[in-house]
Design a protein around this motif. Sequence first.
Motif, PDB file in Angstrom:
ATOM      1  N   GLY A  38      61.151  39.075  53.030  1.00  0.00           N
ATOM      2  CA  GLY A  38      59.906  37.847  52.066  1.00  0.00           C
ATOM      3  C   GLY A  38      58.706  39.469  52.592  1.00  0.00           C
ATOM      4  N   LEU A  39      58.868  40.193  52.483  1.00  0.00           N
ATOM      5  CA  LEU A  39      57.290  41.142  52.816  1.00  0.00           C
ATOM      6  C   LEU A  39      57.519  42.410  51.983  1.00  0.00           C
ATOM      7  CD1 LEU A  39      57.673  41.578  56.796  1.00  0.00           C
ATOM      8  CD2 LEU A  39      56.694  40.550  55.920  1.00  0.00           C
ATOM      9  N   THR A  40      56.490  43.033  51.739  1.00  0.00           N
ATOM     10  CA  THR A  40      55.635  44.069  50.918  1.00  0.00           C
ATOM     11  C   THR A  40      57.135  45.375  51.137  1.00  0.00           C
ATOM     12  OG1 THR A  40      54.156  44.491  51.226  1.00  0.00           O
ATOM     13  CG2 THR A  40      54.842  43.013  49.944  1.00  0.00           C
ATOM     14  N   LYS A  41      57.056  46.183  50.723  1.00  0.00           N
ATOM     15  CA  LYS A  41      57.613  47.828  50.684  1.00  0.00           C
ATOM     16  C   LYS A  41      56.829  48.390  51.219  1.00  0.00           C
ATOM     17  CE  LYS A  41      59.576  51.310  47.738  1.00  0.00           C
ATOM     18  NZ  LYS A  41      59.901  51.861  46.531  1.00  0.00           N
ATOM     19  N   SER A  42      55.663  48.161  51.299  1.00  0.00           N
ATOM     20  CA  SER A  42      54.312  49.127  51.955  1.00  0.00           C
ATOM     21  C   SER A  42      54.337  48.114  53.099  1.00  0.00           C
ATOM     22  CB  SER A  42      53.068  48.681  51.623  1.00  0.00           C
ATOM     23  OG  SER A  42      52.146  47.434  51.010  1.00  0.00           O
ATOM     24  N   THR A  43      54.327  47.285  53.549  1.00  0.00           N
ATOM     25  CA  THR A  43      54.535  46.745  54.910  1.00  0.00           C
ATOM     26  C   THR A  43      55.965  47.142  55.465  1.00  0.00           C
ATOM     27  OG1 THR A  43      53.437  44.001  54.687  1.00  0.00           O
ATOM     28  CG2 THR A  43      54.673  44.829  56.859  1.00  0.00           C
ATOM     29  N   TYR A  44      56.652  47.341  55.034  1.00  0.00           N
ATOM     30  CA  TYR A  44      57.939  47.857  56.088  1.00  0.00           C
ATOM     31  C   TYR A  44      57.212  49.739  56.149  1.00  0.00           C
ATOM     32  CZ  TYR A  44      61.918  50.530  56.973  1.00  0.00           C
ATOM     33  OH  TYR A  44      63.498  50.726  57.085  1.00  0.00           O
ATOM     34  N   PHE A  45      56.397  50.145  55.181  1.00  0.00           N
ATOM     35  CA  PHE A  45      56.662  51.985  55.445  1.00  0.00           C
ATOM     36  C   PHE A  45      55.185  51.518  56.893  1.00  0.00           C
ATOM     37  CE2 PHE A  45      58.876  52.713  51.122  1.00  0.00           C
ATOM     38  CZ  PHE A  45      59.634  53.066  51.758  1.00  0.00           C
ATOM     39  N   ARG A  46      54.845  50.468  56.690  1.00  0.00           N
ATOM     40  CA  ARG A  46      53.854  50.928  57.928  1.00  0.00           C
ATOM     41  C   ARG A  46      54.691  50.333  59.122  1.00  0.00           C
ATOM     42  NH1 ARG A  46      50.454  47.090  55.081  1.00  0.00           N
ATOM     43  NH2 ARG A  46      51.154  45.633  56.161  1.00  0.00           N
ATOM     44  N   HIS A  47      55.315  49.744  59.160  1.00  0.00           N
ATOM     45  CA  HIS A  47      56.274  50.303  59.973  1.00  0.00           C
ATOM     46  C   HIS A  47      57.301  50.945  60.795  1.00  0.00           C
ATOM     47  CE1 HIS A  47      54.936  46.484  61.570  1.00  0.00           C
ATOM     48  NE2 HIS A  47      54.713  45.617  61.066  1.00  0.00           N
ATOM     49  N   PHE A  48      58.295  51.278  59.394  1.00  0.00           N
ATOM     50  CA  PHE A  48      59.386  52.740  59.888  1.00  0.00           C
ATOM     51  C   PHE A  48      59.115  53.637  58.430  1.00  0.00           C
ATOM     52  CE2 PHE A  48      60.464  48.336  60.404  1.00  0.00           C
ATOM     53  CZ  PHE A  48      61.316  48.641  62.012  1.00  0.00           C
ATOM     54  N   ARG A  49      59.461  55.129  58.769  1.00  0.00           N
ATOM     55  CA  ARG A  49      59.141  56.321  58.150  1.00  0.00           C
ATOM     56  C   ARG A  49      60.058  56.309  56.771  1.00  0.00           C
ATOM     57  NH1 ARG A  49      59.624  60.671  61.917  1.00  0.00           N
ATOM     58  NH2 ARG A  49      62.146  60.154  60.734  1.00  0.00           N
ATOM     59  N   ASP A  50      60.855  55.416  57.036  1.00  0.00           N
ATOM     60  CA  ASP A  50      62.196  55.551  56.309  1.00  0.00           C
ATOM     61  C   ASP A  50      63.114  54.730  56.189  1.00  0.00           C
ATOM     62  OD1 ASP A  50      63.572  57.021  58.569  1.00  0.00           O
ATOM     63  OD2 ASP A  50      63.895  59.464  57.047  1.00  0.00           O
ATOM     64  N   LYS A  51      64.340  54.441  55.269  1.00  0.00           N
ATOM     65  CA  LYS A  51      65.732  53.299  55.488  1.00  0.00           C
ATOM     66  C   LYS A  51      65.848  53.848  57.101  1.00  0.00           C
ATOM     67  CE  LYS A  51      69.226  53.496  53.192  1.00  0.00           C
ATOM     68  NZ  LYS A  51      70.136  53.183  52.101  1.00  0.00           N
ATOM     69  N   ARG A  52      66.710  54.824  57.608  1.00  0.00           N
ATOM     70  CA  ARG A  52      66.976  54.626  58.904  1.00  0.00           C
ATOM     71  C   ARG A  52      66.923  54.454  60.077  1.00  0.00           C
ATOM     72  NH1 ARG A  52      68.741  61.093  60.062  1.00  0.00           N
ATOM     73  NH2 ARG A  52      66.581  61.369  60.324  1.00  0.00           N
ATOM     74  N   GLU A  53      64.970  54.577  59.840  1.00  0.00           N
ATOM     75  CA  GLU A  53      64.188  54.213  61.274  1.00  0.00           C
ATOM     76  C   GLU A  53      64.612  52.743  62.181  1.00  0.00           C
ATOM     77  OE1 GLU A  53      62.846  56.509  63.027  1.00  0.00           O
ATOM     78  OE2 GLU A  53      64.388  58.459  62.381  1.00  0.00           O
ATOM     79  N   VAL A  54      65.238  52.223  60.733  1.00  0.00           N
ATOM     80  CA  VAL A  54      64.879  50.535  60.878  1.00  0.00           C
ATOM     81  C   VAL A  54      65.468  50.476  62.272  1.00  0.00           C
ATOM     82  CG1 VAL A  54      66.444  49.731  59.600  1.00  0.00           C
ATOM     83  CG2 VAL A  54      64.593  48.266  59.837  1.00  0.00           C
ATOM     84  N   LEU A  55      66.633  50.709  62.145  1.00  0.00           N
ATOM     85  CA  LEU A  55      67.510  51.560  62.520  1.00  0.00           C
ATOM     86  C   LEU A  55      67.608  51.867  64.473  1.00  0.00           C
ATOM     87  CD1 LEU A  55      70.800  51.483  60.822  1.00  0.00           C
ATOM     88  CD2 LEU A  55      69.928  49.838  62.231  1.00  0.00           C
ATOM     89  N   PHE A  56      66.133  52.814  64.338  1.00  0.00           N
ATOM     90  CA  PHE A  56      65.885  53.700  65.728  1.00  0.00           C
ATOM     91  C   PHE A  56      64.890  53.283  66.037  1.00  0.00           C
ATOM     92  CE2 PHE A  56      68.992  55.370  63.834  1.00  0.00           C
ATOM     93  CZ  PHE A  56      70.152  56.223  64.580  1.00  0.00           C
ATOM     94  N   SER A  57      63.847  52.103  65.765  1.00  0.00           N
ATOM     95  CA  SER A  57      62.713  51.758  65.930  1.00  0.00           C
ATOM     96  C   SER A  57      61.746  51.905  67.494  1.00  0.00           C
ATOM     97  CB  SER A  57      61.785  50.504  65.621  1.00  0.00           C
ATOM     98  OG  SER A  57      62.547  49.626  65.862  1.00  0.00           O
TER      99      SER A  57
END
Lengths: 191, 191
Positions: A38-57
């Motif tokens: 329920g968030l925007t893509k730009s919110t995602y990229f404020r938290h994680f550099r790419d797809k992979r990093e969501v697992l290594f935050s």
Amino acid sequence: MGRWEPDARDRLVRAALDLFDEQGYENTAVAQIAERAGLTKSTYFRHFRDKREVLFSGQDELLELVTGGIAGASESAGALGAVEGALVAMAVTFTQDRWANGPRRLAVIAANDELRERDALKMAGFARTMKAGLLERGVPELDADVASELGVLALRRGYAQWLEAGGDFAEVARRALEEVRVAAAGLEGAE
Amino acid sequence: MGRWEPDARDRLVRAALDLFDEQGYENTAVAQIAERAGLTKSTYFRHFRDKREVLFSGQDELLELVTGGIAGASESAGALGAVEGALVAMAVTFTQDRWANGPRRLAVIAANDELRERDALKMAGFARTMKAGLLERGVPELDADVASELGVLALRRGYAQWLEAGGDFAEVARRALEEVRVAAAGLEGAE
């Protein structure tokens, strides 16, 4: 959406794990993760550099805790005592949320070469940071190398034991380190 | 060209290191490496899966040597004795050519995140393979974990010492392992 997202990071991690579970890591796009959370893509990229990093935050935070834990160990602590300080300092990040998501996270990583590489680098980063902290304390280079490798092994074993049995991560990691130390001390040399 | 290339692999490795040196890893294409080596791109891809792998060739062979070295250690050898068997078995691949190229290879890897990840995975692969071989011999799980991590540390230290001083890799690795064992045995526990 996008105004105030106090738990955006956790929601993104959970959404990512759900999607990786349902359709595989490779088949999931960042846009889908954001949408599911329920968030925007730009919110995602404020938290994680790419797809992979969501697992290594949170690795930078962990490395800071490692450095602080080693520097803050009592003056009389030996190399492994300081490493224990690092493991105990990391415990604040091993939350209930992290415990709940841990097994799924490990399963996704184990199934993908690229993610296993990233994980291996993460572990190598912990070892390097521990070693640097030990050298800073005046620990001889060889001892610093050995103690940091044993420390990362204890971290890995402690993490698995904690995911299995729960409890206080600091306590579990402390026990894992002592277990590793005793085993290392008991290994006989080659003839 | 393309008919008989007895030393194609070595030529490609050397050409790659020359180009990485001259213009950087990122700026070098596989086609340039092949051209510099006087070979075709398809010859390159017969030897290496992609650009990165030219720096990590021979890992499958090394893993086989690790497995064979551990399985072939004398029945009375303990966990570290079997790990020593693995290091000694790997020595056949540590040739003069490898020695000459080693320092440049390490410098390229150290300068690039993606390559450092790949290298960390390589080391993790050695540890996993050593551990599997030790379990196969009936070594308890904890001892197998500790001995294989110490074995990889000895491999890494031995490799660096060998690049610096030359000599017989088997002898250098043996010494590195004993040095690591003594240091591990001497580490005091945390209070």
